[in-house]
Design an enzyme around this catalytic site. Structure first.
Site, PDB file in Angstrom:
ATOM      1  N   TYR A 159     -32.732  -2.936 101.126  1.00  0.00           N
ATOM      2  CA  TYR A 159     -33.592  -3.072 102.163  1.00  0.00           C
ATOM      3  C   TYR A 159     -34.687  -4.104 102.160  1.00  0.00           C
ATOM      4  O   TYR A 159     -35.262  -4.366 102.801  1.00  0.00           O
ATOM      5  CB  TYR A 159     -34.028  -1.401 102.187  1.00  0.00           C
ATOM      6  CG  TYR A 159     -34.649  -1.516 103.294  1.00  0.00           C
ATOM      7  CD1 TYR A 159     -34.890  -0.833 104.610  1.00  0.00           C
ATOM      8  CD2 TYR A 159     -35.946  -1.543 102.666  1.00  0.00           C
ATOM      9  CE1 TYR A 159     -35.661  -0.384 105.279  1.00  0.00           C
ATOM     10  CE2 TYR A 159     -37.409  -0.440 103.703  1.00  0.00           C
ATOM     11  CZ  TYR A 159     -36.927  -0.794 104.582  1.00  0.00           C
ATOM     12  OH  TYR A 159     -37.630  -0.110 106.145  1.00  0.00           O
ATOM     13  N   LYS A 163     -35.582  -6.507 104.372  1.00  0.00           N
ATOM     14  CA  LYS A 163     -36.767  -6.532 105.141  1.00  0.00           C
ATOM     15  C   LYS A 163     -37.797  -8.120 104.419  1.00  0.00           C
ATOM     16  O   LYS A 163     -38.247  -8.881 104.950  1.00  0.00           O
ATOM     17  CB  LYS A 163     -37.517  -5.100 104.491  1.00  0.00           C
ATOM     18  CG  LYS A 163     -37.382  -4.252 105.092  1.00  0.00           C
ATOM     19  CD  LYS A 163     -37.498  -4.372 106.773  1.00  0.00           C
ATOM     20  CE  LYS A 163     -37.547  -3.318 107.436  1.00  0.00           C
ATOM     21  NZ  LYS A 163     -38.067  -2.601 108.891  1.00  0.00           N
TER      22      LYS A 163
HETATM   23  N1  LIG Z   1     -41.529   5.147 108.058  1.00  0.00           N
HETATM   24  C1  LIG Z   1     -41.821   4.082 107.093  1.00  0.00           C
HETATM   25  O1  LIG Z   1     -42.854   3.943 105.775  1.00  0.00           O
HETATM   26  C2  LIG Z   1     -41.766   2.601 106.993  1.00  0.00           C
HETATM   27  C3  LIG Z   1     -42.192   1.427 105.718  1.00  0.00           C
HETATM   28  C4  LIG Z   1     -40.986   0.264 106.185  1.00  0.00           C
HETATM   29  C5  LIG Z   1     -40.958  -0.168 107.303  1.00  0.00           C
HETATM   30  N2  LIG Z   1     -40.685   0.878 107.741  1.00  0.00           N
HETATM   31  C6  LIG Z   1     -39.545   0.382 108.777  1.00  0.00           C
HETATM   32  O2  LIG Z   1     -40.306   0.537 110.428  1.00  0.00           O
HETATM   33  C7  LIG Z   1     -39.328   0.844 111.415  1.00  0.00           C
HETATM   34  C8  LIG Z   1     -39.550   2.723 111.733  1.00  0.00           C
HETATM   35  O3  LIG Z   1     -39.701   3.195 111.270  1.00  0.00           O
HETATM   36  P1  LIG Z   1     -38.705   5.015 111.497  1.00  0.00           P
HETATM   37  O4  LIG Z   1     -39.311   5.223 110.150  1.00  0.00           O
HETATM   38  O5  LIG Z   1     -39.488   5.515 112.512  1.00  0.00           O
HETATM   39  O6  LIG Z   1     -37.842   4.646 111.366  1.00  0.00           O
HETATM   40  P2  LIG Z   1     -36.723   6.215 112.354  1.00  0.00           P
HETATM   41  O7  LIG Z   1     -35.502   6.083 111.327  1.00  0.00           O
HETATM   42  O8  LIG Z   1     -37.217   7.541 111.908  1.00  0.00           O
HETATM   43  O9  LIG Z   1     -36.237   5.643 113.575  1.00  0.00           O
HETATM   44  C9  LIG Z   1     -35.669   4.155 114.198  1.00  0.00           C
HETATM   45  C10 LIG Z   1     -35.510   4.662 115.680  1.00  0.00           C
HETATM   46  O10 LIG Z   1     -34.544   3.272 115.545  1.00  0.00           O
HETATM   47  C11 LIG Z   1     -32.991   3.625 116.224  1.00  0.00           C
HETATM   48  N3  LIG Z   1     -32.318   3.023 115.892  1.00  0.00           N
HETATM   49  C12 LIG Z   1     -31.233   2.626 114.552  1.00  0.00           C
HETATM   50  N4  LIG Z   1     -30.315   1.435 114.518  1.00  0.00           N
HETATM   51  C13 LIG Z   1     -30.467   1.272 116.254  1.00  0.00           C
HETATM   52  C14 LIG Z   1     -30.181  -0.553 116.566  1.00  0.00           C
HETATM   53  N5  LIG Z   1     -29.074  -0.701 116.211  1.00  0.00           N
HETATM   54  N6  LIG Z   1     -30.400  -0.069 117.519  1.00  0.00           N
HETATM   55  C15 LIG Z   1     -31.241  -0.267 118.474  1.00  0.00           C
HETATM   56  N7  LIG Z   1     -32.332   1.405 117.512  1.00  0.00           N
HETATM   57  C16 LIG Z   1     -31.332   1.530 116.597  1.00  0.00           C
HETATM   58  C17 LIG Z   1     -33.058   5.044 115.415  1.00  0.00           C
HETATM   59  O11 LIG Z   1     -31.739   6.029 116.433  1.00  0.00           O
HETATM   60  C18 LIG Z   1     -34.478   5.456 115.162  1.00  0.00           C
HETATM   61  O12 LIG Z   1     -34.943   6.086 116.631  1.00  0.00           O
HETATM   62  C19 LIG Z   1     -38.362   0.502 110.725  1.00  0.00           C
HETATM   63  O13 LIG Z   1     -38.112  -1.099 111.129  1.00  0.00           O
HETATM   64  C20 LIG Z   1     -38.104   0.672 109.116  1.00  0.00           C
HETATM   65  O14 LIG Z   1     -37.221   0.526 108.495  1.00  0.00           O
HETATM   66  C21 LIG Z   1     -41.544   1.790 108.299  1.00  0.00           C
END
Ligand SMILES: NC(=O)c1ccc[n+]([C@@H]2O[C@H](COP(=O)([O-])OP(=O)(O)OC[C@H]3O[C@@H](n4cnc5c(N)ncnc54)[C@H](O)[C@@H]3O)[C@@H](O)[C@H]2O)c1
Length: 320
Positions: A159, A163
């Site tokens: 990851y 990222k």
């Molecule tokens: N939540 C956090 O604290 C955090 C921290 C750093 C980065 N992020 C990043 O933020 C983004 C969103 O995080 P989240 O916690 O809401 O994630 P999540 O897993 O809750 O939601 C991600 C969504 O992306 C969809 N998805 C997965 N693979 C896909 C693909 N190949 N094509 C299209 N859609 C796809 C999933 O179905 C899901 O609805 C991600 O990129 C995650 O890595 C989140």
């Protein structure tokens, strides 16, 4: 305080992975601000629910069911935007997931899937939108990097690499986009997961989410207690205002990364120290490098180079 008018009315915004959690909140935020929203996800029913939610509130949205990891899928998302709403002004690359394991347990699949969704996905969707944005001289791309790209934690090497790759894309796309009106910035969010009804998770649900995403007892013990003590302040809704600002005409910065969470918004940047230079043109010995490691490590007088030319010139200074 000087208020800035962040106007997104009439803009067309693509949000990937918008079926739930952060992506859903961004999609709702864009719709509330008057933008037309393309709700992408691989989960058709989740995307349909978000479209219904937006329409029920009087907004404009369409679903685009495709995987961002697949170039044809990514292109179809942008085609949906252009076909349905006539153009694309904003891309928010949000789709993604973790497949965590310690280095020794990271299978080729766990590495590839994570690189595919974050690096390839962000690349493909942004590249598909690029000609539309370039030809009209306007575009905003918001990438999703992570604090883990810069500030590591155990069991997340795949990851972190993905990222960090997204950060690299942000810098490179921003440089090429600047002359044609395309601005590209990245988020490093800290946000609690939401449950399937989009409510903040209970302690138990949060624990299960942590298990399935990070999945190693040692990571959980690494996270405690300071990380968990702040959990109640990691409201995902705090991320949306930054996304809307970066996606708007009001935003004049590009190629930047912003940590966001717990109510704070902060620039994260890559800096280069003044370093040490051996007088003359002879290569120093390894011992001489070692003897100067304190100067090499010093952050005093460090700069934040805008591009390779600036970094190269700084490195090439002849002062010692
Ligand atoms: N939540 C956090 O604290 C955090 C921290 C750093 C980065 N992020 C990043 O933020 C983004 C969103 O995080 P989240 O916690 O809401 O994630 P999540 O897993 O809750 O939601 C991600 C969504 O992306 C969809 N998805 C997965 N693979 C896909 C693909 N190949 N094509 C299209 N859609 C796809 C999933 O179905 C899901 O609805 C991600 O990129 C995650 O890595 C989140």
């Amino acid at each position: 305080m000087h208020w800035m008018n962040v106007d997104l009315a009439g803009d067309v915004a693509v949000v990937t992975g918008a079926g739930r959690r952060l992506g859903r909140l961004y999609a709702l935020g864009f719709a509330r601000a008057g933008a037309k929203v393309v709700v992408n996800d691989v989960d058709a029913s989740a995307a349909a629910r978000v479209v219904d939610e937006i329409e029920a509130a009087g907004g404009n949205a369409v679903a685009a069911i495709a995987s961002v990891s697949d170039p044809a899928g990514a292109a179809s998302i942008v085609e949906t935007a252009v076909g349905h709403f006539g153009t694309v002004d904003v891309v928010v690359n949000n789709a993604g997931f973790m497949r965590s394991a310690y280095v020794a347990g990271l299978t080729p699949e766990k590495l590839q899937d994570v690189l595919d969704v974050h690096i390839n996905g962000s690349f493909h969707v942004s590249q598909a939108a690029w000609p539309v944005m370039r030809d009209k001289g306007y575009g905003r791309i918001v990438m999703t990097s992570s604090g883990l790209a810069m500030f590591p934690m155990p069991a997340t090497a795949n990851y972190a690499a993905a990222k960090a790759g997204v950060y690299g894309l942000t810098r490179a796309f921003a440089l090429e986009g600047a002359p044609v009106g395309i601005q590209v910035n990245a988020l490093l969010p800290h946000a609690n997961p939401l449950d399937d009804d989009n409510a903040l998770m209970s302690q138990d649900e949060s624990q299960r989410w942590t298990d399935s995403n990070w999945g190693t007892p040692a990571v959980e013990s690494y996270l405690q207690p300071s990380f968990l003590e702040l959990a109640h302040r990691r409201d995902p809704a705090l991320v949306t205002p930054l996304v809307l600002y970066l996606a708007s005409r009001a935003c004049e910065v590009t190629g930047e990364a912003f940590a966001v969470g717990m109510g704070r918004y902060a620039r994260v940047f890559v800096s280069e120290g003044r370093g040490w230079r051996q007088p003359g043109d002879e290569a120093p010995s390894a011992e001489e490098v070692g003897a100067n490691i304190e100067r090499i490590m010093s952050t005093e007088g460090a700069i934040v180079p805008r591009d390779l030319l600036e970094e190269h010139a700084f490195l090439g200074r002849t002062e010692t």
